[in-house]
Scaffold this motif. Structure first.
Motif, PDB file in Angstrom:
ATOM      1  N   VAL A   1       0.835  -1.210   0.000  1.00 17.80           N
ATOM      2  CA  VAL A   1       0.000   0.000   0.000  1.00 17.80           C
ATOM      3  C   VAL A   1       0.864   1.252   0.000  1.00 17.80           C
ATOM      4  CG1 VAL A   1      -1.711   1.314   1.304  1.00 17.80           C
ATOM      5  CG2 VAL A   1      -1.929  -1.167   1.112  1.00 17.80           C
ATOM      6  N   LEU A   2       1.894   1.281   0.870  1.00 19.66           N
ATOM      7  CA  LEU A   2       2.720   2.482   0.985  1.00 19.66           C
ATOM      8  C   LEU A   2       3.582   2.721  -0.247  1.00 19.66           C
ATOM      9  CD1 LEU A   2       3.863   2.168   4.715  1.00 19.66           C
ATOM     10  CD2 LEU A   2       2.021   3.565   3.772  1.00 19.66           C
ATOM     11  N   SER A   3       3.823   1.682  -1.037  1.00 18.40           N
ATOM     12  CA  SER A   3       4.585   1.882  -2.267  1.00 18.40           C
ATOM     13  C   SER A   3       3.784   2.670  -3.312  1.00 18.40           C
ATOM     14  CB  SER A   3       4.995   0.522  -2.854  1.00 18.40           C
ATOM     15  OG  SER A   3       3.848  -0.246  -3.178  1.00 18.40           O
ATOM     16  N   PHE A   4       2.469   2.640  -3.223  1.00 16.89           N
ATOM     17  CA  PHE A   4       1.624   3.399  -4.154  1.00 16.89           C
ATOM     18  C   PHE A   4       1.208   4.749  -3.563  1.00 16.89           C
ATOM     19  CE2 PHE A   4       1.030  -0.999  -5.536  1.00 16.89           C
ATOM     20  CZ  PHE A   4       1.227  -0.878  -6.901  1.00 16.89           C
ATOM     21  N   GLN A   5       0.846   4.741  -2.294  1.00 16.37           N
ATOM     22  CA  GLN A   5       0.416   5.978  -1.639  1.00 16.37           C
ATOM     23  C   GLN A   5       0.740   5.890  -0.155  1.00 16.37           C
ATOM     24  OE1 GLN A   5      -3.735   6.844  -2.037  1.00 16.37           O
ATOM     25  NE2 GLN A   5      -3.634   8.776  -0.890  1.00 16.37           N
ATOM     26  N   TYR A   6       1.348   6.947   0.374  1.00 19.19           N
ATOM     27  CA  TYR A   6       1.720   6.948   1.785  1.00 19.19           C
ATOM     28  C   TYR A   6       0.482   7.201   2.647  1.00 19.19           C
ATOM     29  CZ  TYR A   6       4.000   8.031   6.177  1.00 19.19           C
ATOM     30  OH  TYR A   6       4.384   8.026   7.495  1.00 19.19           O
ATOM     31  N   VAL A   7       0.217   6.254   3.540  1.00 15.59           N
ATOM     32  CA  VAL A   7      -0.903   6.366   4.473  1.00 15.59           C
ATOM     33  C   VAL A   7      -0.314   6.417   5.881  1.00 15.59           C
ATOM     34  CG1 VAL A   7      -3.058   5.348   5.266  1.00 15.59           C
ATOM     35  CG2 VAL A   7      -2.327   5.017   2.880  1.00 15.59           C
ATOM     36  N   PRO A   8      -0.318   7.574   6.526  1.00 14.36           N
ATOM     37  CA  PRO A   8       0.358   7.709   7.823  1.00 14.36           C
ATOM     38  C   PRO A   8      -0.163   6.742   8.889  1.00 14.36           C
ATOM     39  CG  PRO A   8      -0.149   9.875   6.910  1.00 14.36           C
ATOM     40  CD  PRO A   8      -0.849   8.872   6.053  1.00 14.36           C
ATOM     41  N   TRP A   9      -1.490   6.588   8.984  1.00 13.53           N
ATOM     42  CA  TRP A   9      -2.031   5.739  10.048  1.00 13.53           C
ATOM     43  C   TRP A   9      -1.669   4.263   9.837  1.00 13.53           C
ATOM     44  CZ3 TRP A   9      -5.214   1.691   8.987  1.00 13.53           C
ATOM     45  CH2 TRP A   9      -5.887   1.688   7.761  1.00 13.53           C
ATOM     46  N   LEU A  10      -1.560   3.823   8.577  1.00 16.15           N
ATOM     47  CA  LEU A  10      -1.167   2.452   8.311  1.00 16.15           C
ATOM     48  C   LEU A  10       0.297   2.216   8.691  1.00 16.15           C
ATOM     49  CD1 LEU A  10      -1.838  -0.327   7.147  1.00 16.15           C
ATOM     50  CD2 LEU A  10      -1.220   0.548   4.880  1.00 16.15           C
ATOM     51  N   HIS A  11       1.131   3.189   8.381  1.00 18.56           N
ATOM     52  CA  HIS A  11       2.537   3.092   8.755  1.00 18.56           C
ATOM     53  C   HIS A  11       2.692   3.032  10.276  1.00 18.56           C
ATOM     54  CE1 HIS A  11       6.903   4.795   8.279  1.00 18.56           C
ATOM     55  NE2 HIS A  11       6.867   3.549   8.723  1.00 18.56           N
ATOM     56  N   MET A  12       1.973   3.870  10.985  1.00 17.37           N
ATOM     57  CA  MET A  12       2.035   3.884  12.445  1.00 17.37           C
ATOM     58  C   MET A  12       1.478   2.595  13.040  1.00 17.37           C
ATOM     59  SD  MET A  12       3.421   6.754  13.524  1.00 17.37           S
ATOM     60  CE  MET A  12       2.774   7.021  15.169  1.00 17.37           C
ATOM     61  N   LEU A  13       0.411   2.073  12.429  1.00 19.86           N
ATOM     62  CA  LEU A  13      -0.181   0.833  12.924  1.00 19.86           C
ATOM     63  C   LEU A  13       0.801  -0.329  12.782  1.00 19.86           C
ATOM     64  CD1 LEU A  13      -2.631  -0.785  13.962  1.00 19.86           C
ATOM     65  CD2 LEU A  13      -3.354  -1.041  11.566  1.00 19.86           C
ATOM     66  N   TYR A  14       1.448  -0.419  11.633  1.00 15.95           N
ATOM     67  CA  TYR A  14       2.423  -1.480  11.422  1.00 15.95           C
ATOM     68  C   TYR A  14       3.592  -1.365  12.399  1.00 15.95           C
ATOM     69  CZ  TYR A  14       6.337  -3.944   9.270  1.00 15.95           C
ATOM     70  OH  TYR A  14       7.424  -4.751   9.053  1.00 15.95           O
ATOM     71  N   ALA A  15       4.074  -0.149  12.614  1.00 19.73           N
ATOM     72  CA  ALA A  15       5.188   0.047  13.545  1.00 19.73           C
ATOM     73  C   ALA A  15       4.791  -0.303  14.966  1.00 19.73           C
ATOM     74  CB  ALA A  15       5.679   1.497  13.466  1.00 19.73           C
ATOM     75  N   ALA A  16       3.572   0.060  15.367  1.00 16.10           N
ATOM     76  CA  ALA A  16       3.111  -0.256  16.723  1.00 16.10           C
ATOM     77  C   ALA A  16       2.958  -1.755  16.921  1.00 16.10           C
ATOM     78  CB  ALA A  16       1.787   0.457  16.999  1.00 16.10           C
ATOM     79  N   ILE A  17       2.374  -2.435  15.932  1.00 19.50           N
ATOM     80  CA  ILE A  17       2.222  -3.895  16.033  1.00 19.50           C
ATOM     81  C   ILE A  17       3.588  -4.568  16.123  1.00 19.50           C
ATOM     82  CG2 ILE A  17       1.464  -5.958  14.794  1.00 19.50           C
ATOM     83  CD1 ILE A  17      -0.858  -4.353  13.684  1.00 19.50           C
ATOM     84  N   GLY A  18       4.523  -4.131  15.284  1.00 20.19           N
ATOM     85  CA  GLY A  18       5.853  -4.723  15.314  1.00 20.19           C
ATOM     86  C   GLY A  18       6.559  -4.508  16.637  1.00 20.19           C
ATOM     87  N   ALA A  19       6.449  -3.298  17.211  1.00 21.26           N
ATOM     88  CA  ALA A  19       7.105  -3.019  18.490  1.00 21.26           C
ATOM     89  C   ALA A  19       6.530  -3.881  19.608  1.00 21.26           C
ATOM     90  CB  ALA A  19       6.959  -1.535  18.831  1.00 21.26           C
TER      91      ALA A  19
END
Length: 303
Positions: free
Chosen positions: A231-249
């Motif tokens: 998804v982020l390779s086509f369009q940057y979605v801030p909340w998706l990026h933050m969600l992925y980082a939070a889940i990973g942490a």
């Protein structure tokens, strides 16, 4: 990065050796080898394979199990010896881990504060992918090949190469973020790691008994990462990026608790004292991954 099942514990490997008949067998009626307890009800005889024994096979040389109170003394000595071996194993793992983290922190600091170096690693991303290939090969060898992992000095050579490759990758990623975000992520990572370690040494909760749950969590991080990357390779979605980082942490914090309890030796699963390289490798990957996920969160919040 990647997670894998831990190697068999010390107790499991000993049990497998006994079942496979690897331990030496002395014919019935022959005197037992020096330092070997002959088994209950068989004074001076070594029991045949498979015979039940109510006491450990090996004992310290002092004393005799047949004297009054001798069994309790031997059991206490054996328990103390087991604890001392486990404590030495834990100290060795954390000493190796400290050296790894010191090397990684130094490289991250250079990539963050020295502008020519920071610009160089940003300008030449091919070195990053080359270091990823070295990291992946060294990781597979250390995790899947028991011989190189336990044989000195190859285990330390491979671990050093692995640490150097992952440190370069971490420094390259950190060079894209603001210095304030790097310091903030580093501080939070240090606090989280200390709290998780203290919690694991004090709590009665056994994370090693939930292996299936951790496999599911690893799959969640993998699937979420694939979706976020596409998804982020086509369009940057801030909340998706933050969600992925939070889940990973969160997931890698739980992995840190799991890998920490594997060192203790008093849980459902534990590492053999010979697996100090694997123990340091697992903790090191967990700490670095926590830092990288937190860096994505702090980097987004400081923009």
């Amino acid at each position: 990065m990647f997670k894998s099942d831990p190697p068999p514990s010390y107790e499991e490997s000993r049990h497998d050796q006994l079942r496979a008949g690897i331990c030496p067998y002395v014919p019935y009626g022959s005197p037992p080898p020096s330092g070997v307890y002959p088994g209950a009800g068989q004074p001076g005889m070594y029991p045949p394979p498979g015979a039940p024994s109510m006491m450990p096979t090996f004992f310290p040389s002092a004393g005799s199990p047949t004297t009054p109170g001798g069994s309790e003394d031997f059991a206490a000595d054996g328990l103390w010896e087991s604890k001392s071996v486990r404590h030495a194993f834990i100290r060795k793992v954390y000493l190796i881990l400290a050296i790894q983290l010191l090397l990684t922190t130094s490289i991250v600091a250079v990539f963050t504060f020295v502008d020519p170096v920071r610009l160089f690693v940003i300008k030449y991303p091919g070195i990053y992918w080359a270091s990823f290939a070295v990291y992946f090969v060294a990781y597979i060898i250390l995790v899947c090949c028991e011989g190189p992992r336990r044989r000195f000095p190859w285990n330390f050579v491979l671990l050093f190469i692995f640490t150097l490759a992952l440190s370069y990758m971490t420094g390259t990623i950190a060079s894209y973020f603001d210095t304030k975000a790097v310091f903030l992520a580093l501080g939070i990572t240090a606090v989280v790691c200390v709290l998780v370690t203290l919690f694991c040494f004090q709590t009665k909760v056994d994370f090693t008994s939930c292996t299936g749950l951790f496999c599911v969590l690893a799959m969640v991080v993998l699937v979420t990462g694939i979706i976020a990357t596409v998804v982020l390779s086509f369009q940057y979605v801030p909340w998706l990026h933050m969600l992925y980082a939070a889940i990973g942490a969160v997931v890698y914090t739980l992995f840190l608790a799991y890998d920490t309890q594997l060192l203790l030796g008093n849980r459902s699963h534990s590492l053999s004292p010979e697996e100090y390289v694997f123990g340091a490798l697992s903790l090191y990957v967990d700490v670095v991954q926590i830092f990288l996920f937190l860096l994505q969160i702090t980097g987004s919040s400081t923009d």
